[in-house]
Motif scaffolding. Sequence first.
Motif, PDB file in Angstrom:
ATOM      1  N   ARG A  40      81.239 -15.452 -42.422  1.00 37.11           N
ATOM      2  CA  ARG A  40      81.082 -14.835 -41.107  1.00 37.11           C
ATOM      3  C   ARG A  40      79.610 -14.521 -40.844  1.00 37.11           C
ATOM      4  N   SER A  41      79.132 -14.905 -39.667  1.00 36.65           N
ATOM      5  CA  SER A  41      77.733 -14.684 -39.309  1.00 36.65           C
ATOM      6  C   SER A  41      77.626 -14.448 -37.808  1.00 36.65           C
ATOM      7  N   THR A  42      76.635 -13.657 -37.409  1.00 33.03           N
ATOM      8  CA  THR A  42      76.391 -13.386 -35.998  1.00 33.03           C
ATOM      9  C   THR A  42      74.892 -13.273 -35.765  1.00 33.03           C
ATOM     10  N   CYS A  43      74.424 -13.917 -34.702  1.00 32.82           N
ATOM     11  CA  CYS A  43      73.040 -13.777 -34.250  1.00 32.82           C
ATOM     12  C   CYS A  43      73.061 -13.116 -32.873  1.00 32.82           C
ATOM     13  N   TYR A  44      72.053 -12.287 -32.605  1.00 33.21           N
ATOM     14  CA  TYR A  44      72.018 -11.518 -31.366  1.00 33.21           C
ATOM     15  C   TYR A  44      70.748 -11.812 -30.572  1.00 33.21           C
ATOM     16  N   TYR A  45      70.893 -11.772 -29.239  1.00 31.81           N
ATOM     17  CA  TYR A  45      69.731 -11.835 -28.362  1.00 31.81           C
ATOM     18  C   TYR A  45      68.921 -10.539 -28.508  1.00 31.81           C
ATOM     19  N   PRO A  46      67.658 -10.533 -28.049  1.00 36.80           N
ATOM     20  CA  PRO A  46      66.866  -9.286 -28.109  1.00 36.80           C
ATOM     21  C   PRO A  46      67.537  -8.124 -27.388  1.00 36.80           C
ATOM     22  N   THR A  47      68.389  -8.418 -26.410  1.00 34.32           N
ATOM     23  CA  THR A  47      69.089  -7.363 -25.676  1.00 34.32           C
ATOM     24  C   THR A  47      70.242  -6.764 -26.474  1.00 34.32           C
ATOM     25  N   GLY A  48      70.611  -7.407 -27.585  1.00 33.83           N
ATOM     26  CA  GLY A  48      71.749  -6.951 -28.374  1.00 33.83           C
ATOM     27  C   GLY A  48      73.017  -7.731 -28.085  1.00 33.83           C
ATOM     28  N   ASP A  49      72.983  -8.613 -27.086  1.00 35.07           N
ATOM     29  CA  ASP A  49      74.153  -9.425 -26.762  1.00 35.07           C
ATOM     30  C   ASP A  49      74.355 -10.517 -27.815  1.00 35.07           C
ATOM     31  N   GLU A  50      75.616 -10.888 -28.035  1.00 34.06           N
ATOM     32  CA  GLU A  50      75.943 -11.896 -29.035  1.00 34.06           C
ATOM     33  C   GLU A  50      75.416 -13.257 -28.617  1.00 34.06           C
ATOM     34  N   ASN A  53      78.118 -16.878 -33.019  1.00 31.75           N
ATOM     35  CA  ASN A  53      79.108 -16.250 -33.877  1.00 31.75           C
ATOM     36  C   ASN A  53      79.800 -17.335 -34.679  1.00 31.75           C
ATOM     37  N   MET A  54      79.858 -17.137 -36.005  1.00 31.05           N
ATOM     38  CA  MET A  54      80.468 -18.149 -36.869  1.00 31.05           C
ATOM     39  C   MET A  54      81.466 -17.511 -37.826  1.00 31.05           C
ATOM     40  N   SER A  55      82.500 -18.275 -38.163  1.00 32.87           N
ATOM     41  CA  SER A  55      83.501 -17.856 -39.143  1.00 32.87           C
ATOM     42  C   SER A  55      83.775 -19.037 -40.063  1.00 32.87           C
ATOM     43  N   ILE A  56      84.747 -18.893 -40.967  1.00 36.71           N
ATOM     44  CA  ILE A  56      85.055 -20.004 -41.871  1.00 36.71           C
ATOM     45  C   ILE A  56      85.726 -21.159 -41.133  1.00 36.71           C
ATOM     46  N   GLN A  57      86.221 -20.915 -39.907  1.00 37.99           N
ATOM     47  CA  GLN A  57      86.842 -21.983 -39.139  1.00 37.99           C
ATOM     48  C   GLN A  57      85.834 -22.771 -38.302  1.00 37.99           C
ATOM     49  N   GLY A  58      84.830 -22.100 -37.763  1.00 38.73           N
ATOM     50  CA  GLY A  58      83.887 -22.763 -36.879  1.00 38.73           C
ATOM     51  C   GLY A  58      82.923 -21.760 -36.277  1.00 38.73           C
ATOM     52  N   GLY A  59      82.456 -22.056 -35.070  1.00 37.21           N
ATOM     53  CA  GLY A  59      81.505 -21.151 -34.438  1.00 37.21           C
ATOM     54  C   GLY A  59      81.415 -21.386 -32.951  1.00 37.21           C
ATOM     55  N   GLN A  60      80.670 -20.507 -32.279  1.00 31.53           N
ATOM     56  CA  GLN A  60      80.432 -20.649 -30.850  1.00 31.53           C
ATOM     57  C   GLN A  60      79.035 -20.135 -30.507  1.00 31.53           C
ATOM     58  N   TYR A  61      78.491 -20.728 -29.462  1.00 36.12           N
ATOM     59  CA  TYR A  61      77.150 -20.409 -28.975  1.00 36.12           C
ATOM     60  C   TYR A  61      77.321 -19.861 -27.557  1.00 36.12           C
ATOM     61  N   LEU A  62      76.798 -18.663 -27.303  1.00 34.84           N
ATOM     62  CA  LEU A  62      76.951 -17.996 -26.016  1.00 34.84           C
ATOM     63  C   LEU A  62      75.605 -17.856 -25.326  1.00 34.84           C
ATOM     64  N   ASP A  63      75.624 -17.888 -23.983  1.00 36.40           N
ATOM     65  CA  ASP A  63      74.400 -17.576 -23.258  1.00 36.40           C
ATOM     66  C   ASP A  63      74.293 -16.063 -23.085  1.00 36.40           C
ATOM     67  N   GLN A  64      73.211 -15.592 -22.435  1.00 35.22           N
ATOM     68  CA  GLN A  64      72.967 -14.153 -22.352  1.00 35.22           C
ATOM     69  C   GLN A  64      73.941 -13.446 -21.418  1.00 35.22           C
ATOM     70  N   ALA A  65      74.682 -14.211 -20.630  1.00 39.55           N
ATOM     71  CA  ALA A  65      75.698 -13.616 -19.766  1.00 39.55           C
ATOM     72  C   ALA A  65      77.051 -13.534 -20.465  1.00 39.55           C
ATOM     73  N   GLY A  66      77.124 -14.016 -21.702  1.00 40.51           N
ATOM     74  CA  GLY A  66      78.377 -13.983 -22.447  1.00 40.51           C
ATOM     75  C   GLY A  66      79.239 -15.208 -22.253  1.00 40.51           C
ATOM     76  N   ASN A  67      78.715 -16.227 -21.553  1.00 45.32           N
ATOM     77  CA  ASN A  67      79.487 -17.447 -21.331  1.00 45.32           C
ATOM     78  C   ASN A  67      79.332 -18.396 -22.523  1.00 45.32           C
ATOM     79  N   ARG A  68      80.422 -19.022 -22.915  1.00 42.49           N
ATOM     80  CA  ARG A  68      80.396 -19.946 -24.039  1.00 42.49           C
ATOM     81  C   ARG A  68      79.709 -21.244 -23.634  1.00 42.49           C
ATOM     82  N   VAL A  69      78.669 -21.604 -24.387  1.00 49.22           N
ATOM     83  CA  VAL A  69      77.926 -22.834 -24.143  1.00 49.22           C
ATOM     84  C   VAL A  69      78.435 -23.965 -25.021  1.00 49.22           C
ATOM     85  N   ARG A  70      78.687 -23.648 -26.284  1.00 46.35           N
ATOM     86  CA  ARG A  70      79.173 -24.646 -27.238  1.00 46.35           C
ATOM     87  C   ARG A  70      80.186 -24.004 -28.164  1.00 46.35           C
ATOM     88  N   ARG A  71      81.096 -24.814 -28.645  1.00 48.28           N
ATOM     89  CA  ARG A  71      82.073 -24.360 -29.630  1.00 48.28           C
ATOM     90  C   ARG A  71      82.356 -25.505 -30.579  1.00 48.28           C
TER      91      ARG A  71
END
Length: 211
Positions: A40-50, A53-71
């Motif tokens: 499990r891993s998480t990276c945050y924007y300077p604002t503190g927004d996610e 986010n990664m787990s043992i199954q996979g991961g997702q990449y979010l923009d600063q508005a919280g919208n999923r860009v990639r999965r």
Amino acid sequence: YPSGNLAIIITQARDQLMCIVQEDEPRTAKIRALFQSDGRSTCYYPTGDEWINMSIQGGQYLDQAGNRVRRWMWPNLSPGPQVPLSPIFISLNRHVGVRILAQDKIFVSFLAMGRQAKFNMGTKVQVSTSSQLPPPAQLGEDELLLLAFRVRILQLFDRMRGCLNFPSSEQWNKMQPPMYLMTQAVKILELCMAADISDELRSSIKAIVNA
């Protein structure tokens, strides 16, 4: 950091290792990334927004508005053809970068004064003989409460910004929180329903995120 502030902390909590990347700040440094040896891993924007986010199954990449860009799903963890993961590189700041190449190749690099340190924080999950996905790790009571309080604090900060922008108006108190906070609140409630916790705690967490 060249400033003398602590940049990366590697510690052991219970039976797993943790790598914490902090911002270049002298006091109450923000956490910019957290990597755990259980996958499990998480990276945050300077604002503190996610951010990632990664787990043992996979991961997702979010923009600063919280919208999923990639999965993505890690290869060999589910049947059928796999879409290969395109390499991801992000700069947490001018000194620390994260490169994601594969589940077992997640590199945190630190560069300062012409010298570089690199840490591989990836992990490889052993696929069972039945080729089934391992059950998702359930969050504990403390982790669920921390997530709920984090969302609540971000909600309060959003209200404070509304108050500062409209100090003479009462409308800011009626404004809905940003969509990404509403989405995070829903996700926390979903995690509570799947977790083995008491109904009392589940109700408390619901009250926190919906306050």
